[in-house]
Design an enzyme around this catalytic site. Structure first.
Site, PDB file in Angstrom:
ATOM      1  CD  GLU A 246      41.706  36.904  44.662  1.00  9.33           C
ATOM      2  OE1 GLU A 246      41.790  36.118  43.849  1.00  9.33           O
ATOM      3  OE2 GLU A 246      42.147  37.907  45.032  1.00  9.33           O
ATOM      4  CB  CYS A 283      41.778  34.041  41.329  1.00  5.31           C
ATOM      5  SG  CYS A 283      42.210  35.663  41.108  1.00  5.31           S
TER       6      CYS A 283
END
Length: 499
Positions: A246, A283
């Site tokens: 990720e 994020c």
């Protein structure tokens, strides 16, 4: 044996060292940890799913029992605060218990049975998922619990039946040691090898772990640059292995005209709160906001951002990077919209937001869509939704895309949603991207550069699929089949049976 540099934690509030340094792992120590994990693989993967579920619950109980000490140590190394960190412990243990629940239900093996059909010339074929083997997990900087030693990658891999070796993040080494020790004691208490969960430290340990022949898959949460380098290492092995990373995401948010007219103040306050949550170190930070050319909304956004402040960033390196990037943005012909204040703390930063019109943004889209780690955002104003749609299609992949709409603009909301859908892993309606619910249906991933595999997620019930491989059994007698695939279904699990 060559000893690398020690890993020292620091207090972001003061910039001073905190706690004793942790010795960086040597190549020999990484080798031992990976081989030990491989040695425990038959034991851990061979346990019935019900037993693994019991152990996951025991791990969660152990962390809950140590929550006070965990929060104190983690706060000293991250300055995230007691409230946030207590919630994060709960999120971490909740993930473990969610996977335990999934194991008890048996859906995780995805059993499929195609009985023999002699008339069609089809043999008996039965398929299920099996654990892939030892998994390397890289801890994230911004979640010392939920995306770290006991975080989602570790929890899902353990649920799948895979031992784990974690590469601790250098920002919270003592927290990592304490979590690993707590889990190791719980494993020992369950009568299992503590090597089912290993821990290594130091920059060089990461590459050595990815290259180690005992490691069969890798999970990573971090920067695009670091993730790409490790992904290339995984692909360059003599036996390439899957790398689930990720990486970077700008998480576009689109405010439609009706929403701007009816909820300008509310939207502005929510945007500022989402942008600056945790000093913007998420994020899912809403880095890119598209709004109609509405003076009232733009004024409300500016007022909301000016009223914000951001605390310390997690490390001096991250603080320095944020200062450098925002200085370049300020000198890059962007129009300042508003600036907040830096709160107390050696590594605190000020929230900053710039504004551009859609045409200027479209001409520079390739250079203005890189993730900024911290409380910085870009607001892009558009004249019509028809003008906006082709620009949205040019954005890179993101973890999320959000649409804010009024009840009387369903067609515009549907059109924007359709434009964002190929670009993101989660579509949000009248909400904000920060905050990723731990639930069965969650998908936390997206097209590159949000992640290395848009098919998979690092949060949610299907996160353990990353650590499983399918095997089809053709023509095997009943007594030699796994229990999950036998006709009498002794485990009582859900299965898909072809007519």
């Amino acid at each position: 044996m060559t000893r690398m540099l020690d890993v020292q934690g620091y207090n972001p509030r003061t910039g001073a060292p905190v706690g004793p340094a942790v010795a960086a792992s040597t190549a020999e120590e990484v080798d031992r940890a990976a081989n030990a994990a491989a040695a425990t693989f038959p034991v851990w993967s061979g346990l019935p799913a019900q037993r693994r579920a019991e152990v996951l619950d025991a791990l969660a109980d152990a962390l809950d029992a140590t929550a006070g000490e965990l929060v104190a140590v983690a706060d000293a190394e991250t300055a995230l605060g007691e409230t946030r960190l207590r919630n994060e412990v709960g999120r971490t243990t909740g993930q473990l218990r969610m996977f335990a629940d999934l194991l008890r239900r048996g859906r995780h093996v995805e059993a499929i049975i195609s009985p023999a059909d002699p008339a069609a010339g089809r043999p008996d074929v039965r398929r299920m998922l099996h654990p892939i083997g030892p998994v390397a997990v890289f801890s994230a900087s911004n979640f010392p619990m939920a995306f770290s030693v006991a975080g989602g990658d570790t929890a899902s891999a353990l649920a799948a039946g895979c031992p784990v070796v974690v590469k601790a993040h250098e920002g919270h080494p003592q927290t990592s040691v304490l979590v690993a020790r707590t889990l190791g004691q719980a494993l020992a208490g369950a009568g299992l090898p503590t090597e089912i969960l290993g821990l290594v430290h130091g920059f060089d340990a990461g590459g050595a772990l990815v290259r180690h022949p005992a490691v069969r898959a890798v999970g990573f949460t971090g920067s695009l640059r670091g993730g790409r380098a490790l992904a290339d290492l995984a692909a360059a092995r003599p036996d390439p292995i899957p790398f689930y990373g990720e990486l970077g995401s700008v998480n576009p948010v689109v405010v439609l005209p009706g929403a701007a007219r009816t909820r300008a103040t509310e939207i502005a306050a929510e945007y500022a709160g989402s942008l600056t949550l945790g000093a913007g170190q998420f994020c899912t930070n809403p880095g890119l906001l598209f709004v109609p050319d509405d003076a009232d909304l733009l004024a409300a956004l500016a007022d909301a951002v000016r009223s914000t402040s951001a605390g310390p960033m997690l490390s001096k390196r991250m603080r320095d990077s944020y200062v450098d990037v925002t200085a370049r943005m300020a000198g890059d012909a962007l129009h300042p919209l508003a600036e907040g204040a830096a709160a107390d703390g050696a590594w605190a930063v000020a929230p900053q937001v710039w504004r551009l019109d859609l045409a200027t943004f479209a001409a520079r889209v390739d250079t203005l869509t890189e993730e900024v780690f911290g409380p910085a955002g870009l607001v892009v104003s558009y004249s019509t939704v028809d003008d906006l749609l082709p620009v949205l299609s040019r954005l890179d992949g993101s973890l999320t895309g959000s649409v804010h709409a009024a009840d009387d603009e369903p067609d515009a909301a549907a059109a924007v949603g359709a434009a964002l859908r190929p670009l993101v892993g989660r579509l949000i309606y009248n909400g904000w991207p920060t905050g990723v619910a731990v639930c069965w249906a969650m998908h936390h991933g997206g097209p590159w550069p949000a992640s290395t595999s848009a098919l998979h997620t690092s949060v949610g019930g299907t996160a353990l699929r990353r650590w499983q491989v399918p095997v089809a059994y053709q023509g095997w007698p009943q007594d030699l089949l796994p229990a999950e695939l036998r006709d009498d279904n002794p485990l009582g699990i859900p299965r898909t049976v072809q007519d």
